[in-house]
Design a protein around this motif. Structure first.
Motif, PDB file in Angstrom:
ATOM      1  N   ASN A 157       0.833  -1.207   0.000  1.00 38.32           N
ATOM      2  CA  ASN A 157       0.000   0.000   0.000  1.00 38.32           C
ATOM      3  C   ASN A 157       0.866   1.254   0.000  1.00 38.32           C
ATOM      4  OD1 ASN A 157      -2.366  -1.387   0.025  1.00 38.32           O
ATOM      5  ND2 ASN A 157      -2.825  -1.066   2.192  1.00 38.32           N
ATOM      6  N   ARG A 160       2.052   1.827  -3.421  1.00 43.86           N
ATOM      7  CA  ARG A 160       0.991   2.126  -4.372  1.00 43.86           C
ATOM      8  C   ARG A 160       0.336   3.486  -4.139  1.00 43.86           C
ATOM      9  NH1 ARG A 160      -3.172  -1.072  -4.286  1.00 43.86           N
ATOM     10  NH2 ARG A 160      -2.751  -2.152  -2.349  1.00 43.86           N
ATOM     11  N   TYR A 161       0.342   3.937  -2.863  1.00 44.41           N
ATOM     12  CA  TYR A 161      -0.303   5.221  -2.571  1.00 44.41           C
ATOM     13  C   TYR A 161       0.701   6.338  -2.319  1.00 44.41           C
ATOM     14  CZ  TYR A 161      -4.425   2.309  -2.413  1.00 44.41           C
ATOM     15  OH  TYR A 161      -5.421   1.427  -2.761  1.00 44.41           O
ATOM     16  N   ASP A 186       4.997   6.271   4.956  1.00 43.73           N
ATOM     17  CA  ASP A 186       5.162   6.744   3.574  1.00 43.73           C
ATOM     18  C   ASP A 186       4.930   8.245   3.496  1.00 43.73           C
ATOM     19  OD1 ASP A 186       2.388   7.454   2.822  1.00 43.73           O
ATOM     20  OD2 ASP A 186       1.979   5.312   3.061  1.00 43.73           O
ATOM     21  N   ILE A 191      -4.577   9.867   4.072  1.00 44.35           N
ATOM     22  CA  ILE A 191      -5.986   9.450   4.161  1.00 44.35           C
ATOM     23  C   ILE A 191      -6.735  10.522   4.956  1.00 44.35           C
ATOM     24  CG2 ILE A 191      -7.545   7.649   5.022  1.00 44.35           C
ATOM     25  CD1 ILE A 191      -5.123   5.727   4.933  1.00 44.35           C
ATOM     26  N   TYR A 204     -13.492  -1.418   1.666  1.00 43.55           N
ATOM     27  CA  TYR A 204     -13.636   0.026   1.874  1.00 43.55           C
ATOM     28  C   TYR A 204     -12.476   0.740   1.192  1.00 43.55           C
ATOM     29  CZ  TYR A 204     -14.723   4.498   3.921  1.00 43.55           C
ATOM     30  OH  TYR A 204     -15.060   5.817   4.080  1.00 43.55           O
ATOM     31  N   ARG A 205     -12.794   1.750   0.392  1.00 44.02           N
ATOM     32  CA  ARG A 205     -11.744   2.479  -0.302  1.00 44.02           C
ATOM     33  C   ARG A 205     -11.975   3.970  -0.213  1.00 44.02           C
ATOM     34  NH1 ARG A 205     -11.314  -1.674  -5.297  1.00 44.02           N
ATOM     35  NH2 ARG A 205      -9.284  -2.457  -4.687  1.00 44.02           N
ATOM     36  N   VAL A 206     -10.881   4.710  -0.019  1.00 42.52           N
ATOM     37  CA  VAL A 206     -11.005   6.159   0.104  1.00 42.52           C
ATOM     38  C   VAL A 206     -11.355   6.739  -1.260  1.00 42.52           C
ATOM     39  CG1 VAL A 206      -9.771   8.276   0.672  1.00 42.52           C
ATOM     40  CG2 VAL A 206      -9.416   6.198   2.044  1.00 42.52           C
ATOM     41  N   SER A 211      -7.725   3.576  -6.105  1.00 41.68           N
ATOM     42  CA  SER A 211      -7.435   2.256  -5.546  1.00 41.68           C
ATOM     43  C   SER A 211      -7.507   1.181  -6.622  1.00 41.68           C
ATOM     44  CB  SER A 211      -8.407   1.926  -4.425  1.00 41.68           C
ATOM     45  OG  SER A 211      -8.315   2.907  -3.431  1.00 41.68           O
ATOM     46  N   GLY A 216      -5.029  -2.904  -6.204  1.00 41.09           N
ATOM     47  CA  GLY A 216      -5.331  -3.640  -4.966  1.00 41.09           C
ATOM     48  C   GLY A 216      -6.650  -4.379  -5.043  1.00 41.09           C
ATOM     49  N   THR A 217      -6.935  -5.205  -4.030  1.00 43.31           N
ATOM     50  CA  THR A 217      -8.184  -5.966  -4.024  1.00 43.31           C
ATOM     51  C   THR A 217      -9.209  -5.356  -3.062  1.00 43.31           C
ATOM     52  OG1 THR A 217      -7.416  -7.382  -2.232  1.00 43.31           O
ATOM     53  CG2 THR A 217      -6.975  -8.129  -4.483  1.00 43.31           C
ATOM     54  N   GLY A 218      -8.799  -4.411  -2.238  1.00 42.21           N
ATOM     55  CA  GLY A 218      -9.704  -3.809  -1.261  1.00 42.21           C
ATOM     56  C   GLY A 218      -9.792  -4.632   0.019  1.00 42.21           C
ATOM     57  N   GLY A 220      -6.760  -5.758   1.648  1.00 40.11           N
ATOM     58  CA  GLY A 220      -5.446  -5.743   2.310  1.00 40.11           C
ATOM     59  C   GLY A 220      -5.494  -5.366   3.786  1.00 40.11           C
ATOM     60  N   LEU A 221      -6.113  -4.229   4.090  1.00 37.12           N
ATOM     61  CA  LEU A 221      -6.084  -3.773   5.489  1.00 37.12           C
ATOM     62  C   LEU A 221      -6.975  -4.633   6.389  1.00 37.12           C
ATOM     63  CD1 LEU A 221      -5.925   0.132   5.191  1.00 37.12           C
ATOM     64  CD2 LEU A 221      -4.079  -1.475   5.666  1.00 37.12           C
TER      65      LEU A 221
HETATM   66  P1  ADP Z   1      -6.736  -1.648  -1.552  1.00 34.49           P
HETATM   67  O1  ADP Z   1      -6.530  -2.946  -2.217  1.00 34.49           O
HETATM   68  O2  ADP Z   1      -7.826  -0.827  -2.152  1.00 34.49           O
HETATM   69  O3  ADP Z   1      -5.456  -0.894  -1.381  1.00 34.49           O
HETATM   70  P2  ADP Z   1      -6.688  -1.924   1.363  1.00 34.49           P
HETATM   71  O4  ADP Z   1      -7.627  -2.645   2.279  1.00 34.49           O
HETATM   72  O5  ADP Z   1      -5.271  -2.324   1.391  1.00 34.49           O
HETATM   73  O6  ADP Z   1      -7.308  -2.039  -0.096  1.00 34.49           O
HETATM   74  O7  ADP Z   1      -6.781  -0.380   1.706  1.00 34.49           O
HETATM   75  C1  ADP Z   1      -8.061   0.251   1.830  1.00 34.49           C
HETATM   76  C2  ADP Z   1      -8.001   1.697   1.362  1.00 34.49           C
HETATM   77  O8  ADP Z   1      -7.218   2.481   2.287  1.00 34.49           O
HETATM   78  C3  ADP Z   1      -7.305   1.889   0.009  1.00 34.49           C
HETATM   79  O9  ADP Z   1      -8.211   1.712  -1.057  1.00 34.49           O
HETATM   80  C4  ADP Z   1      -6.800   3.312   0.107  1.00 34.49           C
HETATM   81  O10 ADP Z   1      -7.850   4.209  -0.228  1.00 34.49           O
HETATM   82  C5  ADP Z   1      -6.470   3.474   1.589  1.00 34.49           C
HETATM   83  N1  ADP Z   1      -5.035   3.259   1.892  1.00 34.49           N
HETATM   84  C6  ADP Z   1      -4.449   2.125   2.339  1.00 34.49           C
HETATM   85  N2  ADP Z   1      -3.122   2.297   2.549  1.00 34.49           N
HETATM   86  C7  ADP Z   1      -2.866   3.588   2.232  1.00 34.49           C
HETATM   87  C8  ADP Z   1      -1.667   4.392   2.253  1.00 34.49           C
HETATM   88  N3  ADP Z   1      -0.474   3.910   2.641  1.00 34.49           N
HETATM   89  N4  ADP Z   1      -1.791   5.700   1.861  1.00 34.49           N
HETATM   90  C9  ADP Z   1      -2.991   6.211   1.471  1.00 34.49           C
HETATM   91  N5  ADP Z   1      -4.142   5.507   1.435  1.00 34.49           N
HETATM   92  C10 ADP Z   1      -4.091   4.210   1.820  1.00 34.49           C
END
Ligand code: ADP
Length: 268
Positions: A157, A160-161, A186, A191, A204-206, A211, A216-218, A220-221
């Motif tokens: 993440n 990628r972000y 990072d 966020i 959940y995605r911001v 995303s 990503g698959t949504g 990860g977290l």
């Molecule tokens: P995804 O596969 O969409 O990355 P995650 O569950 O890993 O799914 O993350 C959920 C959401 O949290 C992401 O879609 C993104 O909007 C936000 N996010 C996660 N990690 C970061 C990061 N390091 N910086 C900014 N936004 C993040």
């Protein structure tokens, strides 16, 4: 009803009176179990057809059909994405069905950090400054595979972000009372505060478009949160839009092991 599960809540009513609210949550638990089983079964059933599609796609040589090359590349990208989604769903179902870790072992952190560095470099392809810091010099006690998957999601993440030219830091540091924290820091998009409480929810995605594009698959977290829960560890997220985010995994002293230097150093 015999065998039902009750949820009890005790609420102060007045100076000398308390209110006890009992709710039968058996049906809710049963539905939750049905949802989990359904997701696990569907994911499992999708695995074989996906492997077949993936296998045949790999056999098609774009050089033999130059007109198809862009379509083949896109089909390969999408089938890879679907495979990753199915693997993540299966992992999440497995994590959700566990109350505790099936096996526990010493998780050597020197090779773990070296692997995370390699993964970050491979994803970043030279677009970010990557640094790894280990001021704790200890190992963890838990599941190697699951902890790797959680840390790897955080590092993925972070790359990628974070736009090109930014930095990614992975740090293992000691904390109070013998605990230890693994932090992924990072300098990326950040966020917004309003989204922070929900980012560990499934899908959940911001920003949906960013995303999706990031691949990503949504999930990860969600995986990170479940893995940490199984280790009685806590995920803390601090973030500032436009400046970056810090994901800290806090482990208690009971999860910390003194490092066996000889072994860890030879692996690195
Ligand atoms: P995804 O596969 O969409 O990355 P995650 O569950 O890993 O799914 O993350 C959920 C959401 O949290 C992401 O879609 C993104 O909007 C936000 N996010 C996660 N990690 C970061 C990061 N390091 N910086 C900014 N936004 C993040």
């Amino acid at each position: 009803q015999p065998g039902s599960t009750l949820s009890l809540r005790l609420i102060p009513y007045s100076d000398d009176l308390w209110l006890l609210i009992a709710r039968d949550v058996s049906r809710l638990l049963q539905l939750e179990q049905m949802r989990r089983d359904f997701v696990a079964n569907v994911s499992h059933e999708l695995r074989t057809p996906l492997t077949v599609v993936h296998g045949y796609l790999d056999m098609l040589d774009p050089q033999e059909h130059p007109d198809w090359a862009p379509m083949l590349a896109e089909m390969q990208r999408q089938s890879q994405r679907m495979t990753q989604l199915v693997e993540d769903l299966l992992m999440l179902s497995r994590l959700e069905s566990q109350d505790s870790l099936a096996t526990e072992e010493t998780v050597s952190m020197a090779p773990m950090l070296a692997t995370l560095r390699r993964e970050a470099q491979a994803l970043s392809q030279g677009r970010h400054e990557i640094s790894i810091e280990d001021t704790a010099g200890v190992d963890l006690w838990g599941s190697n595979k699951e902890l790797h998957s959680a840390f790897s999601n955080l590092v993925g993440n972070a790359v990628r972000y974070t736009p090109a030219g930014g930095s990614i830091r992975v740090r293992l540091r000691s904390e109070q009372r013998g605990g230890v924290a693994l932090e992924v820091i990072d300098s990326g998009y950040g966020i917004p505060a309003a989204h922070l409480p929900r980012v560990t929810e499934r899908f959940y995605r911001v920003s949906t478009s960013r995303s999706r594009e990031s691949g990503g698959t949504g999930l990860g977290l969600s995986i990170v949160k479940h893995v940490l829960n199984l280790h009685q560890a806590r995920l803390e997220i601090t973030s500032e839009v436009g400046r970056g985010s810090t994901f800290s995994c806090h482990f208690g002293a009971e999860r910390v092991r003194q490092r066996d230097h000889g072994f860890a150093d030879t692996l690195e």
